[in-house]
Design an enzyme around this catalytic site. Structure first.
Site, PDB file in Angstrom:
ATOM      1  N   GLY A  51       2.632  -6.119  22.599  1.00  0.00           N
ATOM      2  CA  GLY A  51       1.886  -4.895  23.447  1.00  0.00           C
ATOM      3  C   GLY A  51       2.678  -3.923  23.241  1.00  0.00           C
ATOM      4  O   GLY A  51       3.979  -3.767  22.790  1.00  0.00           O
TER       5      GLY A  51
ATOM      6  N   ASN B 204       4.354   0.099  23.881  1.00  0.00           N
ATOM      7  CA  ASN B 204       5.260   0.457  24.918  1.00  0.00           C
ATOM      8  C   ASN B 204       4.235   0.808  26.258  1.00  0.00           C
ATOM      9  O   ASN B 204       3.242   1.560  26.001  1.00  0.00           O
ATOM     10  CB  ASN B 204       5.913   1.920  24.524  1.00  0.00           C
ATOM     11  CG  ASN B 204       7.089   1.728  23.654  1.00  0.00           C
ATOM     12  OD1 ASN B 204       7.183   2.504  22.605  1.00  0.00           O
ATOM     13  ND2 ASN B 204       7.738   0.487  23.852  1.00  0.00           N
ATOM     14  N   GLY B 205       4.651   0.525  27.393  1.00  0.00           N
ATOM     15  CA  GLY B 205       3.920   1.039  28.610  1.00  0.00           C
ATOM     16  C   GLY B 205       2.517  -0.150  28.864  1.00  0.00           C
ATOM     17  O   GLY B 205       2.084   0.315  29.728  1.00  0.00           O
TER      18      GLY B 205
ATOM     19  N   GLY C 204       2.727  -3.162  29.814  1.00  0.00           N
ATOM     20  CA  GLY C 204       2.838  -3.888  31.174  1.00  0.00           C
ATOM     21  C   GLY C 204       3.637  -5.213  30.963  1.00  0.00           C
ATOM     22  O   GLY C 204       3.663  -6.079  31.854  1.00  0.00           O
ATOM     23  N   LYS C 205       4.294  -5.383  29.820  1.00  0.00           N
ATOM     24  CA  LYS C 205       5.162  -6.602  29.668  1.00  0.00           C
ATOM     25  C   LYS C 205       6.175  -6.767  30.314  1.00  0.00           C
ATOM     26  O   LYS C 205       6.178  -7.713  30.966  1.00  0.00           O
ATOM     27  CB  LYS C 205       5.513  -6.434  28.313  1.00  0.00           C
ATOM     28  CG  LYS C 205       4.542  -6.144  27.090  1.00  0.00           C
ATOM     29  CD  LYS C 205       4.976  -6.217  25.457  1.00  0.00           C
ATOM     30  CE  LYS C 205       6.057  -4.936  25.267  1.00  0.00           C
ATOM     31  NZ  LYS C 205       5.330  -3.694  25.383  1.00  0.00           N
ATOM     32  N   SER C 206       7.068  -5.791  30.712  1.00  0.00           N
ATOM     33  CA  SER C 206       8.089  -5.900  31.359  1.00  0.00           C
ATOM     34  C   SER C 206       7.653  -6.125  32.976  1.00  0.00           C
ATOM     35  O   SER C 206       8.391  -6.775  33.808  1.00  0.00           O
ATOM     36  CB  SER C 206       9.223  -4.760  31.339  1.00  0.00           C
ATOM     37  OG  SER C 206       9.662  -4.740  30.134  1.00  0.00           O
TER      38      SER C 206
ATOM     39  N   GLU D  79      12.384  -8.282  24.779  1.00  0.00           N
ATOM     40  CA  GLU D  79      12.816  -7.533  23.670  1.00  0.00           C
ATOM     41  C   GLU D  79      14.279  -8.008  23.466  1.00  0.00           C
ATOM     42  O   GLU D  79      15.085  -6.961  23.025  1.00  0.00           O
ATOM     43  CB  GLU D  79      12.564  -6.163  24.093  1.00  0.00           C
ATOM     44  CG  GLU D  79      11.378  -5.486  24.650  1.00  0.00           C
ATOM     45  CD  GLU D  79      10.453  -5.074  23.413  1.00  0.00           C
ATOM     46  OE1 GLU D  79      10.653  -5.032  22.173  1.00  0.00           O
ATOM     47  OE2 GLU D  79       9.336  -4.737  23.787  1.00  0.00           O
TER      48      GLU D  79
HETATM   49  N1  LIG Z   1       9.585   1.788  37.929  1.00  0.00           N
HETATM   50  C1  LIG Z   1       8.220   2.146  37.599  1.00  0.00           C
HETATM   51  N2  LIG Z   1       7.983   2.950  38.595  1.00  0.00           N
HETATM   52  C2  LIG Z   1       6.546   3.644  38.029  1.00  0.00           C
HETATM   53  N3  LIG Z   1       6.038   3.360  36.837  1.00  0.00           N
HETATM   54  C3  LIG Z   1       6.511   2.470  36.269  1.00  0.00           C
HETATM   55  C4  LIG Z   1       7.705   1.828  36.551  1.00  0.00           C
HETATM   56  N4  LIG Z   1       7.976   0.975  35.578  1.00  0.00           N
HETATM   57  C5  LIG Z   1       7.069   0.763  34.535  1.00  0.00           C
HETATM   58  N5  LIG Z   1       6.001   1.558  35.141  1.00  0.00           N
HETATM   59  C6  LIG Z   1       4.934   2.112  34.329  1.00  0.00           C
HETATM   60  O1  LIG Z   1       4.065   0.998  34.327  1.00  0.00           O
HETATM   61  C7  LIG Z   1       3.485   0.844  33.036  1.00  0.00           C
HETATM   62  C8  LIG Z   1       3.863  -0.474  32.467  1.00  0.00           C
HETATM   63  O2  LIG Z   1       5.280  -0.601  32.121  1.00  0.00           O
HETATM   64  P1  LIG Z   1       6.124  -1.636  31.367  1.00  0.00           P
HETATM   65  O3  LIG Z   1       7.581  -1.185  31.618  1.00  0.00           O
HETATM   66  O4  LIG Z   1       5.827  -2.903  32.106  1.00  0.00           O
HETATM   67  O5  LIG Z   1       5.687  -1.738  29.929  1.00  0.00           O
HETATM   68  P2  LIG Z   1       6.269  -2.428  28.939  1.00  0.00           P
HETATM   69  O6  LIG Z   1       5.309  -2.797  28.032  1.00  0.00           O
HETATM   70  O7  LIG Z   1       7.336  -3.421  29.177  1.00  0.00           O
HETATM   71  O8  LIG Z   1       6.731  -1.294  28.022  1.00  0.00           O
HETATM   72  P3  LIG Z   1       8.082  -1.064  26.589  1.00  0.00           P
HETATM   73  O9  LIG Z   1       7.553  -1.843  25.414  1.00  0.00           O
HETATM   74  O10 LIG Z   1       8.351   0.280  26.619  1.00  0.00           O
HETATM   75  O11 LIG Z   1       8.909  -1.883  27.324  1.00  0.00           O
HETATM   76  C9  LIG Z   1       3.778   2.052  32.193  1.00  0.00           C
HETATM   77  O12 LIG Z   1       2.960   2.764  32.363  1.00  0.00           O
HETATM   78  C10 LIG Z   1       5.099   2.514  33.018  1.00  0.00           C
HETATM   79  O13 LIG Z   1       5.216   3.832  32.731  1.00  0.00           O
HETATM   80 MG   LIG Z   2       9.565  -3.443  28.518  1.00  0.00          MG
END
Ligand SMILES: Nc1ncnc2c1ncn2[C@@H]1O[C@H](COP(=O)(O)OP(=O)(O)OP(=O)(O)O)[C@@H](O)[C@H]1O
Ligand SMILES: [Mg+2]
Length: 277
Positions: free
Chosen positions: A39, A41-42, A44-46, A165
Site C-alpha cells: 500500500g 505511504n500512509g 495503514g501498514k505500520s 519495509e
Molecule cells: N503517531 C501517529 N499519530 C497520528 N497519526 C499517525 C501516527 N502514525 C501514523 N499516523 C497516520 O495514520 C495513517 C497510517 O499511517 P501508517 O504509518 O500506518 O502508514 P504506512 O502505510 O505504514 O505508511 P508508510 O508506507 O509511509 O510507512 C497516516 O495517515 C498517518 O499520517
Molecule cells: Mg510504515
C-alpha cells in the site's frame, strides 16, 4: 489450513486524527504462509503491524494470534510468538558486537547464559553471519545489518515474522539475498511471514498479496492475480510491475502471451521472438 492470525472488523484512529488509520479491516493469515501487505505511504501498514503486536490498542474489533484473541492479559504471551524486523536496522542495534545484539532479545526472556550463547550462534549461522559475531554492528553493510536483525528475531523463536519495509534500504542484490533467506527460513523453520512494502516488485516470493488503501483491504489474491491488475494498481498509489510496463510498451509491436510474466519468463519470450526474427 490453520489460521495463525485472524483479524475481524478492526478499527483504529490516532488521537486527533480526522480519518481512521485502520477502517473495519478483516484478514486471516494461515500458518506457514508468506503474505505481502502492500500500500502507498500512509495507507495503514505500520499501524496494522503495531495493532498485531499490541503496541497500540484497537478501538473495536479483534485480533486472534494462534487461536487466542489478544487482550491486556495475554498480549505478552502473544508477543513472544511474533518477531518484527523494521526498515532501518540502525534503530534496533543496542549491542557493541553482533553477538551481543542478537543476544539482546534473549536476555529479555531470562534465558541462562550458556543456552544463550548456543542460541545466538545458531541464529547467526542461519543467516550466514557467524564470521561477523565479534564485529561492531555499525561497521556492517545494510544487507548484513538486516541479516543480523533477522538473526535477533530468529533467536527468540517466533512463529510469525513481520518485516516492515525491511529491505527498502537495500540494493537489488542485497534485497534478493535477504528475501531468499527469508523464504528458506520460512520453509525450514515453519515460519509465517508477513512482509510489508510499498514496492510491488518485492512481493514475488510471497504466496499472497494484500493491497491496503486508506486503512481498508482493497485487493487480496495470488501475486499473478495482483500483477495482472497492471495500471489499475495506480488507483491505490502503486506502480505496476516493471515487466507489465515493458510488455505494454512492446505489446503492439510483438506478439507476447496474455497475462503476467516475471522477468525470467519475459526474457525467455523475447529470446524466442528474437530467434524466429
Ligand atoms: N503517531 C501517529 N499519530 C497520528 N497519526 C499517525 C501516527 N502514525 C501514523 N499516523 C497516520 O495514520 C495513517 C497510517 O499511517 P501508517 O504509518 O500506518 O502508514 P504506512 O502505510 O505504514 O505508511 P508508510 O508506507 O509511509 O510507512 C497516516 O495517515 C498517518 O499520517
Ligand atoms: Mg510504515
Amino acid at each position: 489450513m490453520e489460521k495463525i492470525i485472524s483479524i475481524k472488523d478492526l478499527n483504529y484512529t490516532y488521537p486527533d486524527a480526522k480519518h481512521p488509520a485502520i477502517n473495519n479491516l478483516s484478514l486471516d493469515i494461515y500458518k506457514n504462509e508468506w503474505v505481502s501487505i502492500v500500500g502507498k505511504n500512509g495507507s495503514g501498514k505500520s499501524t496494522l503491524t503495531k495493532l498485531i503486536d499490541g503496541l497500540i490498542e484497537a478501538e473495536s474489533g479483534t485480533i486472534a494470534i494462534d487461536g487466542q484473541i489478544i487482550n491486556e492479559d495475554n498480549i505478552w504471551e502473544a508477543r513472544t510468538k511474533i518477531g518484527i524486523v523494521f526498515q532501518n536496522p540502525d534503530h534496533q542495534f543496542v549491542g557493541a558486537t553482533v553477538e551481543d545484539d542478537v543476544a539482546f532479545g534473549l536476555e529479555n526472556q531470562g534465558i541462562p547464559r550458556d543456552k544463550m550463547v548456543t542460541e545466538v550462534d545458531e541464529a547467526l549461522k542461519l543467516v550466514k553471519m557467524s564470521d561477523f559475531k565479534k564485529r561492531d554492528p555499525q561497521s556492517l553493510s545494510g544487507g548484513q545489518k538486516q541479516r543480523v536483525a533477522i538473526a535477533g528475531v530468529l533467536a527468540t523463536k517466533p512463529q510469525i515474522i513481520i518485516m516492515d519495509e525491511s529491505t527498502s534500504m537495500l540494493d537489488p542484490d542485497g534485497r534478493r539475498t535477504v528475501l531468499n533467506l527469508v523464504q528458506q527460513l520460512r520453509q525450514e523453520q515453519d515460519l509465517t511471514i508477513i512482509s510489508i512494502t510499498h514496492d510491488i516488485e518485492e512481493t514475488e516470493l510471497s504466496q499472497r498479496i494484500v493491497v491496503i488503501n486508506d486503512g481498508k483491504i482493497v485487493q487480496d489474491g495470488k501475486p499473478v492475480e495482483i500483477y495482472d491488475l497492471g495500471s489499475n494498481l495506480r488507483k491505490f498509489g502503486l506502480e505496476e510491475p516493471f515487466t507489465n510496463k515493458l510488455i505494454s510498451t512492446l505489446g503492439d509491436k510483438l506478439k507476447l502471451p496474455e497475462g503476467y510474466l516475471n522477468e525470467e519468463e519475459l526474457k525467455q519470450q523475447l529470446w524466442k521472438l528474437h530467434s524466429i526474427m
